[in-house]
Design a protein around this motif. Sequence first.
Motif, PDB file in Angstrom:
ATOM      1  N   ALA A  35       7.311   1.667  -4.018  1.00 48.82           N
ATOM      2  CA  ALA A  35       6.063   1.074  -4.526  1.00 48.82           C
ATOM      3  C   ALA A  35       6.291   0.471  -5.913  1.00 48.82           C
ATOM      4  N   MET A  36       7.048   1.194  -6.746  1.00 50.87           N
ATOM      5  CA  MET A  36       7.307   0.706  -8.105  1.00 50.87           C
ATOM      6  C   MET A  36       8.168  -0.559  -8.071  1.00 50.87           C
ATOM      7  N   LYS A  37       9.176  -0.564  -7.194  1.00 51.10           N
ATOM      8  CA  LYS A  37      10.014  -1.762  -7.072  1.00 51.10           C
ATOM      9  C   LYS A  37       9.213  -2.944  -6.550  1.00 51.10           C
ATOM     10  N   MET A  38       8.344  -2.666  -5.576  1.00 49.80           N
ATOM     11  CA  MET A  38       7.481  -3.736  -5.053  1.00 49.80           C
ATOM     12  C   MET A  38       6.672  -4.357  -6.193  1.00 49.80           C
ATOM     13  N   ALA A  39       6.129  -3.496  -7.057  1.00 53.81           N
ATOM     14  CA  ALA A  39       5.290  -3.998  -8.151  1.00 53.81           C
ATOM     15  C   ALA A  39       6.116  -4.862  -9.100  1.00 53.81           C
ATOM     16  N   LEU A  40       7.303  -4.368  -9.475  1.00 54.90           N
ATOM     17  CA  LEU A  40       8.147  -5.132 -10.398  1.00 54.90           C
ATOM     18  C   LEU A  40       8.529  -6.476  -9.789  1.00 54.90           C
ATOM     19  N   GLN A  41       8.991  -6.429  -8.525  1.00 55.13           N
ATOM     20  CA  GLN A  41       9.479  -7.662  -7.898  1.00 55.13           C
ATOM     21  C   GLN A  41       8.340  -8.623  -7.549  1.00 55.13           C
TER      22      GLN A  41
ATOM     23  N   CYS B 285      -7.838  -2.562 -13.300  1.00 58.38           N
ATOM     24  CA  CYS B 285      -6.669  -3.295 -12.799  1.00 58.38           C
ATOM     25  C   CYS B 285      -7.059  -4.713 -12.378  1.00 58.38           C
ATOM     26  N   ASP B 286      -8.191  -4.836 -11.694  1.00 63.03           N
ATOM     27  CA  ASP B 286      -8.657  -6.173 -11.282  1.00 63.03           C
ATOM     28  C   ASP B 286      -8.905  -7.043 -12.501  1.00 63.03           C
ATOM     29  N   ASP B 287      -9.541  -6.434 -13.485  1.00 64.33           N
ATOM     30  CA  ASP B 287      -9.900  -7.124 -14.709  1.00 64.33           C
ATOM     31  C   ASP B 287      -8.681  -7.624 -15.470  1.00 64.33           C
ATOM     32  N   ALA B 288      -7.654  -6.769 -15.519  1.00 65.06           N
ATOM     33  CA  ALA B 288      -6.459  -7.093 -16.306  1.00 65.06           C
ATOM     34  C   ALA B 288      -5.424  -7.849 -15.483  1.00 65.06           C
ATOM     35  N   GLY B 289      -5.611  -7.915 -14.154  1.00 62.55           N
ATOM     36  CA  GLY B 289      -4.593  -8.544 -13.307  1.00 62.55           C
ATOM     37  C   GLY B 289      -3.331  -7.710 -13.218  1.00 62.55           C
ATOM     38  N   VAL B 290      -3.504  -6.421 -12.897  1.00 62.13           N
ATOM     39  CA  VAL B 290      -2.378  -5.481 -12.775  1.00 62.13           C
ATOM     40  C   VAL B 290      -2.516  -4.792 -11.415  1.00 62.13           C
ATOM     41  N   LEU B 291      -1.378  -4.507 -10.763  1.00 57.99           N
ATOM     42  CA  LEU B 291      -1.434  -3.832  -9.465  1.00 57.99           C
ATOM     43  C   LEU B 291      -1.772  -2.344  -9.632  1.00 57.99           C
ATOM     44  N   LEU B 292      -2.362  -1.775  -8.586  1.00 60.90           N
ATOM     45  CA  LEU B 292      -2.714  -0.347  -8.600  1.00 60.90           C
ATOM     46  C   LEU B 292      -1.980   0.365  -7.464  1.00 60.90           C
ATOM     47  N   ILE B 293      -1.185   1.379  -7.829  1.00 61.04           N
ATOM     48  CA  ILE B 293      -0.491   2.206  -6.827  1.00 61.04           C
ATOM     49  C   ILE B 293      -1.212   3.545  -6.734  1.00 61.04           C
ATOM     50  N   VAL B 294      -1.623   3.921  -5.526  1.00 63.23           N
ATOM     51  CA  VAL B 294      -2.239   5.234  -5.330  1.00 63.23           C
ATOM     52  C   VAL B 294      -1.281   6.093  -4.500  1.00 63.23           C
TER      53      VAL B 294
ATOM     54  N   LEU C 299      -0.040   2.076  -1.353  1.00 64.86           N
ATOM     55  CA  LEU C 299      -0.433   3.464  -1.144  1.00 64.86           C
ATOM     56  C   LEU C 299       0.761   4.197  -0.525  1.00 64.86           C
ATOM     57  N   THR C 300       1.097   5.360  -1.057  1.00 67.24           N
ATOM     58  CA  THR C 300       2.229   6.113  -0.521  1.00 67.24           C
ATOM     59  C   THR C 300       1.756   7.354   0.226  1.00 67.24           C
ATOM     60  N   LEU C 301       2.483   7.696   1.286  1.00 63.69           N
ATOM     61  CA  LEU C 301       2.192   8.880   2.098  1.00 63.69           C
ATOM     62  C   LEU C 301       3.501   9.594   2.426  1.00 63.69           C
ATOM     63  N   SER C 302       3.448  10.911   2.533  1.00 61.12           N
ATOM     64  CA  SER C 302       4.586  11.679   3.065  1.00 61.12           C
ATOM     65  C   SER C 302       4.037  13.035   3.469  1.00 61.12           C
TER      66      SER C 302
ATOM     67  N   SER D 133       9.567  16.569   9.790  1.00 57.42           N
ATOM     68  CA  SER D 133      10.715  15.710   9.512  1.00 57.42           C
ATOM     69  C   SER D 133      10.514  15.029   8.167  1.00 57.42           C
ATOM     70  N   PRO D 134      11.597  14.839   7.419  1.00 61.19           N
ATOM     71  CA  PRO D 134      11.450  14.057   6.187  1.00 61.19           C
ATOM     72  C   PRO D 134      11.028  12.643   6.553  1.00 61.19           C
ATOM     73  N   LEU D 135       9.934  12.181   6.012  1.00 64.63           N
ATOM     74  CA  LEU D 135       9.462  10.825   6.315  1.00 64.63           C
ATOM     75  C   LEU D 135       8.411  10.437   5.293  1.00 64.63           C
ATOM     76  N   SER D 136       8.459   9.196   4.852  1.00 60.78           N
ATOM     77  CA  SER D 136       7.435   8.732   3.916  1.00 60.78           C
ATOM     78  C   SER D 136       7.195   7.251   4.162  1.00 60.78           C
ATOM     79  N   VAL D 137       6.072   6.763   3.686  1.00 57.86           N
ATOM     80  CA  VAL D 137       5.803   5.326   3.778  1.00 57.86           C
ATOM     81  C   VAL D 137       5.189   4.823   2.482  1.00 57.86           C
ATOM     82  N   CYS D 138       5.457   3.548   2.209  1.00 56.66           N
ATOM     83  CA  CYS D 138       4.720   2.831   1.174  1.00 56.66           C
ATOM     84  C   CYS D 138       4.021   1.682   1.896  1.00 56.66           C
ATOM     85  N   ILE D 139       2.700   1.662   1.806  1.00 61.74           N
ATOM     86  CA  ILE D 139       1.918   0.636   2.507  1.00 61.74           C
ATOM     87  C   ILE D 139       1.357  -0.340   1.469  1.00 61.74           C
ATOM     88  N   ALA D 140       1.633  -1.623   1.695  1.00 58.77           N
ATOM     89  CA  ALA D 140       1.227  -2.637   0.712  1.00 58.77           C
ATOM     90  C   ALA D 140       0.173  -3.563   1.288  1.00 58.77           C
TER      91      ALA D 140
END
Length: 419
Positions: free
Chosen positions: A121-127, A230-239, A265-268, A276-283
Amino acid sequence: MPNTPNWYDEGMGHIWLPYTQMKTAVPPLPVASTNGVRLTLSDGRELIDGIASWWAAAHGYNHPHILDAMKQQLEAMPHAMFGGLVNEPALKLAKRLAAMMPGDLNRVFIAESGSVSVEVAMKMALQYYFNRGEKRTKFVHFRGTYHGDTLGTMAVCDPEEGMHGLFGDVLAKNLLADLPRTQEAADQFAAFLKKHASDVAAVITEPLVQGAGGMVFHQPETLRWLREACDDAGVLLIVDEIFTGFYRTGSRFAVDQAGIVPDMLTLSKALSGGVSPLSVCIARESVFDAFYDDDPSKALMHGPTYMGHALGCAAANASLDLFEREDYAAKVHAIEGQMMAELAPCGFAPNVKSVRVKGAIGVVQLEDASAIETLKPKFVERGVWIRPFRDIVYLTPPLTIGEDDLGTLTGAIRDVLGA
Ligand SMILES: *Cc1c(COP(=O)(O)O)cnc(C)c1O
């Protein structure tokens, strides 16, 4: 320890345990098998699990529907690389999760651990900003929060807490803020974010509950204020819903209670039912669009070896079947009511500061944390698996727990705390 199995005696000299002072720690208990809400130790003792294996075993252990789905997948294909190849369980999971998400949270990246999904999620935001020609390098994170143990996620955890304080000097420098809990604080936060916006890729938060930070709750308004800022400042929000996702706070996702749509949004944890080890980042589609281009260098630069793990995704699909098939909101509502009633007397016990319950999270906070370590064996003596940490004794049982077993857990807490 008496009566330990051979594998224990032979292996303990070689294993390195997490967050454990290996020299002084009380030796861990050998667990041999699990079933429902019970752990069976190798000497035959049974413990009712009040923690659900770090909040993951939402359906209890060894749920036959999950095990059957995994057995079938295991026979057909445990896993095949996700580069140039895709598999049915992974694509099914992506489709189903997208359908569960609010708004246009529509693109699912599948990883193995919670920490890695937060890294993604953090890499997605940077890129996202790099791809749009903007160089933003920082995140805004909150006091008391926890997002993982990798170096990137440690840099967005609470900086002072015991877990990661040691590494302060080598971590990326981000912007720390207090989670706004009043309108006035929200206005201040919005102004702060606006001031730094040109350097901030995303704000990251746990929704409604800061879990590993001590089970501290906040109101849904806080999430709405963050979304507005975040909307006001034009910044992404990761939950980060790795702990709260799948009914732990009462609603399917914590963001449902606030009615907001984060950008990622991240889930695991409960995603695979703790199997099972498993996680997702949903954009959101709007995030994905910044990567969707004729230029190959704009592709998302991440790809774990076990990405889209077929066996793990089969477990997660079976876990989603159960969440869809049964009324977990009602189960959690019942757990919440019972914990409120049965933990309330702890409020009158010596050394108790407060009692609080949200969804299937019950917390007794102590005045004096120094007693915490001495409590652990007392719970085991009473046939329950409860792991106090910091200054709290808490319950996050499997969501399938019955009234009697939950009563045994709350009774053990009252008993041990002298309520
Ligand atoms: C557990 C947790 C993580 C880290 O997940 P791991 O699978 O342990 O890496 C991240 N964020 C939150 C909110 C968590 O509760």
